[in-house]
Design an enzyme around this catalytic site. Structure first.
Site, mmCIF file in Angstrom:
data_model
loop_
_atom_site.group_PDB
_atom_site.id
_atom_site.type_symbol
_atom_site.label_atom_id
_atom_site.label_comp_id
_atom_site.label_asym_id
_atom_site.label_seq_id
_atom_site.Cartn_x
_atom_site.Cartn_y
_atom_site.Cartn_z
ATOM 1 N N SER A 1 -9.899 36.303 -19.775
ATOM 2 C CA SER A 1 -10.530 37.613 -19.647
ATOM 3 C C SER A 1 -9.469 38.702 -19.618
ATOM 4 C CB SER A 1 -11.317 37.627 -18.333
ATOM 5 O OG SER A 1 -11.643 38.937 -17.974
ATOM 6 N N TYR B 1 -11.934 36.488 -8.652
ATOM 7 C CA TYR B 1 -12.354 36.016 -9.975
ATOM 8 C C TYR B 1 -11.212 36.201 -10.983
ATOM 9 C CZ TYR B 1 -14.053 36.765 -14.702
ATOM 10 O OH TYR B 1 -14.166 36.742 -16.073
ATOM 11 N N LYS C 1 -8.593 33.472 -13.274
ATOM 12 C CA LYS C 1 -8.266 33.499 -14.721
ATOM 13 C C LYS C 1 -6.750 33.528 -14.915
ATOM 14 C CE LYS C 1 -12.428 33.209 -16.251
ATOM 15 N NZ LYS C 1 -12.887 31.960 -16.890
HETATM 16 C C1 UD1 Z 1 -15.681 42.464 -15.182
HETATM 17 C C2 UD1 Z 1 -14.317 41.895 -15.420
HETATM 18 C C3 UD1 Z 1 -14.311 41.105 -16.704
HETATM 19 C C4 UD1 Z 1 -15.334 40.025 -16.601
HETATM 20 C C5 UD1 Z 1 -16.679 40.613 -16.339
HETATM 21 C C6 UD1 Z 1 -17.631 39.454 -16.097
HETATM 22 C C7 UD1 Z 1 -12.527 43.228 -14.500
HETATM 23 C C8 UD1 Z 1 -11.614 44.354 -14.718
HETATM 24 N N1 UD1 Z 1 -13.367 42.983 -15.502
HETATM 25 O O1 UD1 Z 1 -15.873 43.433 -16.181
HETATM 26 O O2 UD1 Z 1 -13.060 40.534 -16.888
HETATM 27 O O3 UD1 Z 1 -15.344 39.269 -17.777
HETATM 28 O O4 UD1 Z 1 -16.642 41.455 -15.183
HETATM 29 O O5 UD1 Z 1 -18.604 39.728 -15.202
HETATM 30 O O6 UD1 Z 1 -12.513 42.553 -13.503
HETATM 31 N N2 UD1 Z 1 -21.227 49.762 -14.250
HETATM 32 C C9 UD1 Z 1 -22.002 50.779 -13.735
HETATM 33 N N3 UD1 Z 1 -23.207 50.458 -13.198
HETATM 34 C C10 UD1 Z 1 -23.665 49.175 -13.128
HETATM 35 C C11 UD1 Z 1 -22.877 48.139 -13.658
HETATM 36 C C12 UD1 Z 1 -21.641 48.470 -14.209
HETATM 37 O O7 UD1 Z 1 -21.617 51.946 -13.764
HETATM 38 O O8 UD1 Z 1 -24.774 48.964 -12.588
HETATM 39 C C13 UD1 Z 1 -19.929 50.090 -14.840
HETATM 40 C C14 UD1 Z 1 -18.773 49.477 -14.073
HETATM 41 O O9 UD1 Z 1 -18.359 50.334 -13.035
HETATM 42 C C15 UD1 Z 1 -17.732 49.348 -15.164
HETATM 43 C C16 UD1 Z 1 -18.547 49.138 -16.431
HETATM 44 O O10 UD1 Z 1 -19.865 49.554 -16.127
HETATM 45 O O11 UD1 Z 1 -17.008 50.513 -15.280
HETATM 46 C C17 UD1 Z 1 -18.592 47.698 -16.875
HETATM 47 O O12 UD1 Z 1 -18.917 46.898 -15.761
HETATM 48 P P1 UD1 Z 1 -19.260 45.351 -15.877
HETATM 49 O O13 UD1 Z 1 -20.243 45.134 -16.959
HETATM 50 O O14 UD1 Z 1 -19.588 44.844 -14.527
HETATM 51 O O15 UD1 Z 1 -17.907 44.699 -16.391
HETATM 52 P P2 UD1 Z 1 -16.402 44.859 -15.860
HETATM 53 O O16 UD1 Z 1 -16.379 45.125 -14.404
HETATM 54 O O17 UD1 Z 1 -15.720 45.808 -16.769
#
Ligand code: UD1
Length: 351
Positions: A126, A151, A155
């Site tokens: 990841s 997590y 990785k």
């Molecule tokens: C994270 C991990 C990634 C992993 C993935 C699997 C990190 C940096 N990244 O990705 O390696 O493969 O999880 O689960 O650890 N968001 C909102 N509202 C929500 C949900 C998400 O604003 O309800 C935003 C988050 O703040 C983030 C973006 O959307 O900025 C993406 O979030 P998400 O889909 O959870 O993935 P990552 O956190 O980027």
């Protein structure tokens, strides 16, 4: 036909990869204990391909049960190892659960790789291994920073264990660093099937649109990005799946340059959370109920991929756009919804 063992074959990326492997002439078997998945996605793959897929309902943390799969299949040519827990927030609350599940399973598999001299091994890694990078986009050479979550640490440790093991092993390894997998298969038969309340952005968007989640919270609007929300690299799950086939093809053709190849799998385009929401609203024709909330602990501000190496050496080309991601994810969510309605109305008949 080379036989590939896919761990986590009932999961989101695993199921799409089973399909892509079959489409490209590989024979597949799956191992998945269904602790966080059901057989639904496997059935989707069977429906699309018309092929029955053997799934071993085995916990990879049990060495004897894992070993028995190899004893029964002495012709496994390669392994693609997806099976792992992936909820960042949960890993912060229960680090030992993550260290145990994600690392013991990998150790057990590597012991079998060693004993059975398995030629090829592809590891689901990841972009989280980069931690909070000093510069973006990140290349495979970008120095790793401390992991932001247990997590992420699993990785990093997984990659390190493989790299160390590879020094004395004949097995050829590929580490694939995924950015943000999203979207669903265009057939509408495969997609993300969160076992619990989803944490990732795209299923939260589609579940909010369908009414399962009352409101989406955007985690932070005061980041130093073009609109204040976090920036990510959303890559379609079918593009991601195909990269696994290409990685195996490369190993089979002996075109890998080292015995531990590393590839970034992202589109190379950074999209903000608010832009992703707007893309969904445009494509789905739905106005999303969302609000701006505080930052989520553990989130990094921005990351996206330099994917030149995968394009150059694997001949990988992401084919799906952000709009495709949102359109296919939305189709999948609507299909899930109509299935659930059928069940609850009692109109659903098993044939
Ligand atoms: C994270 C991990 C990634 C992993 C993935 C699997 C990190 C940096 N990244 O990705 O390696 O493969 O999880 O689960 O650890 N968001 C909102 N509202 C929500 C949900 C998400 O604003 O309800 C935003 C988050 O703040 C983030 C973006 O959307 O900025 C993406 O979030 P998400 O889909 O959870 O993935 P990552 O956190 O980027």
């Amino acid at each position: 036909m080379k036989k590939i063992l896919v761990t986590g074959g009932c999961g989101y990326i695993g199921s799409h990869t089973l399909l892509d492997l079959i489409d490209n002439g590989y024979e597949v078997i799956s191992v998945d204990n269904n602790s966080r998945s059901s057989t639904r996605l496997l059935e989707g793959v069977e429906k699309i391909t018309g092929k029955k897929i053997k799934n071993y309902k085995v916990d990879l943390c049990d060495f004897d049960d894992t070993h028995a799969i190899f004893a029964e299949n002495d012709d496994i040519a390669g392994i693609i190892h997806f099976a792992a827990y992936k909820a960042v927030g949960e890993s912060v609350e229960k680090p030992l659960l993550y260290y145990h599940n994600n690392l013991i399973s990998l150790i057990n598999l590597l012991k079998c790789v060693d004993e059975y001299q398995i030629p090829y091994f592809v590891f689901s890694s990841s972009c989280t291994v980069y931690g909070s990078p000093a510069n973006i986009p990140v290349t495979e050479e970008t120095p790793k920073q401390p992991a932001e979550s247990p997590y992420g640490y699993t990785k990093q440790v997984g990659e390190d264990m493989i790299t160390e093991f590879a020094k004395t092993s004949k097995t050829q390894f590929v580490l694939l660093r995924y950015f943000n997998p999203a979207g669903a298969h265009p057939s509408g038969l495969l997609g993300e099937y969160p076992f619990d309340r989803p944490q990732n952005l795209t299923p939260v968007i589609t579940q909010t649109a369908i009414g399962k989640i009352p409101q989406l919270t955007v985690f932070g609007s005061d980041y130093n990005t073009r609109d204040g929300s976090c920036l990510r690299d959303f890559v379609h799950v079918c593009d991601l799946a195909h990269a696994h086939t290409l990685a195996l093809n490369q190993l089979v053709a002996k075109k890998n340059k080292t015995n531990v190849e590393v590839f970034n799998l992202g589109t190379g385009e950074g999209i903000t959370v608010l832009e992703a929401i707007k893309a969904f609203e445009r494509v789905a024709g739905v106005s999303l109920n969302y609000t701006i909330g505080p930052r989520r602990p553990g989130d990094i501000m921005a990351i996206y991929a330099n994917n030149d190496k995968a394009i150059r050496e694997l001949d990988w080309k992401p084919r799906y756009s952000l709009d495709d991601i949102m359109a296919t994810a939305w189709q999948w969510e609507q299909n899930l919804y109509s299935d659930e309605k059928m069940f609850s109305s009692g109109n659903f008949k098993l044939n």
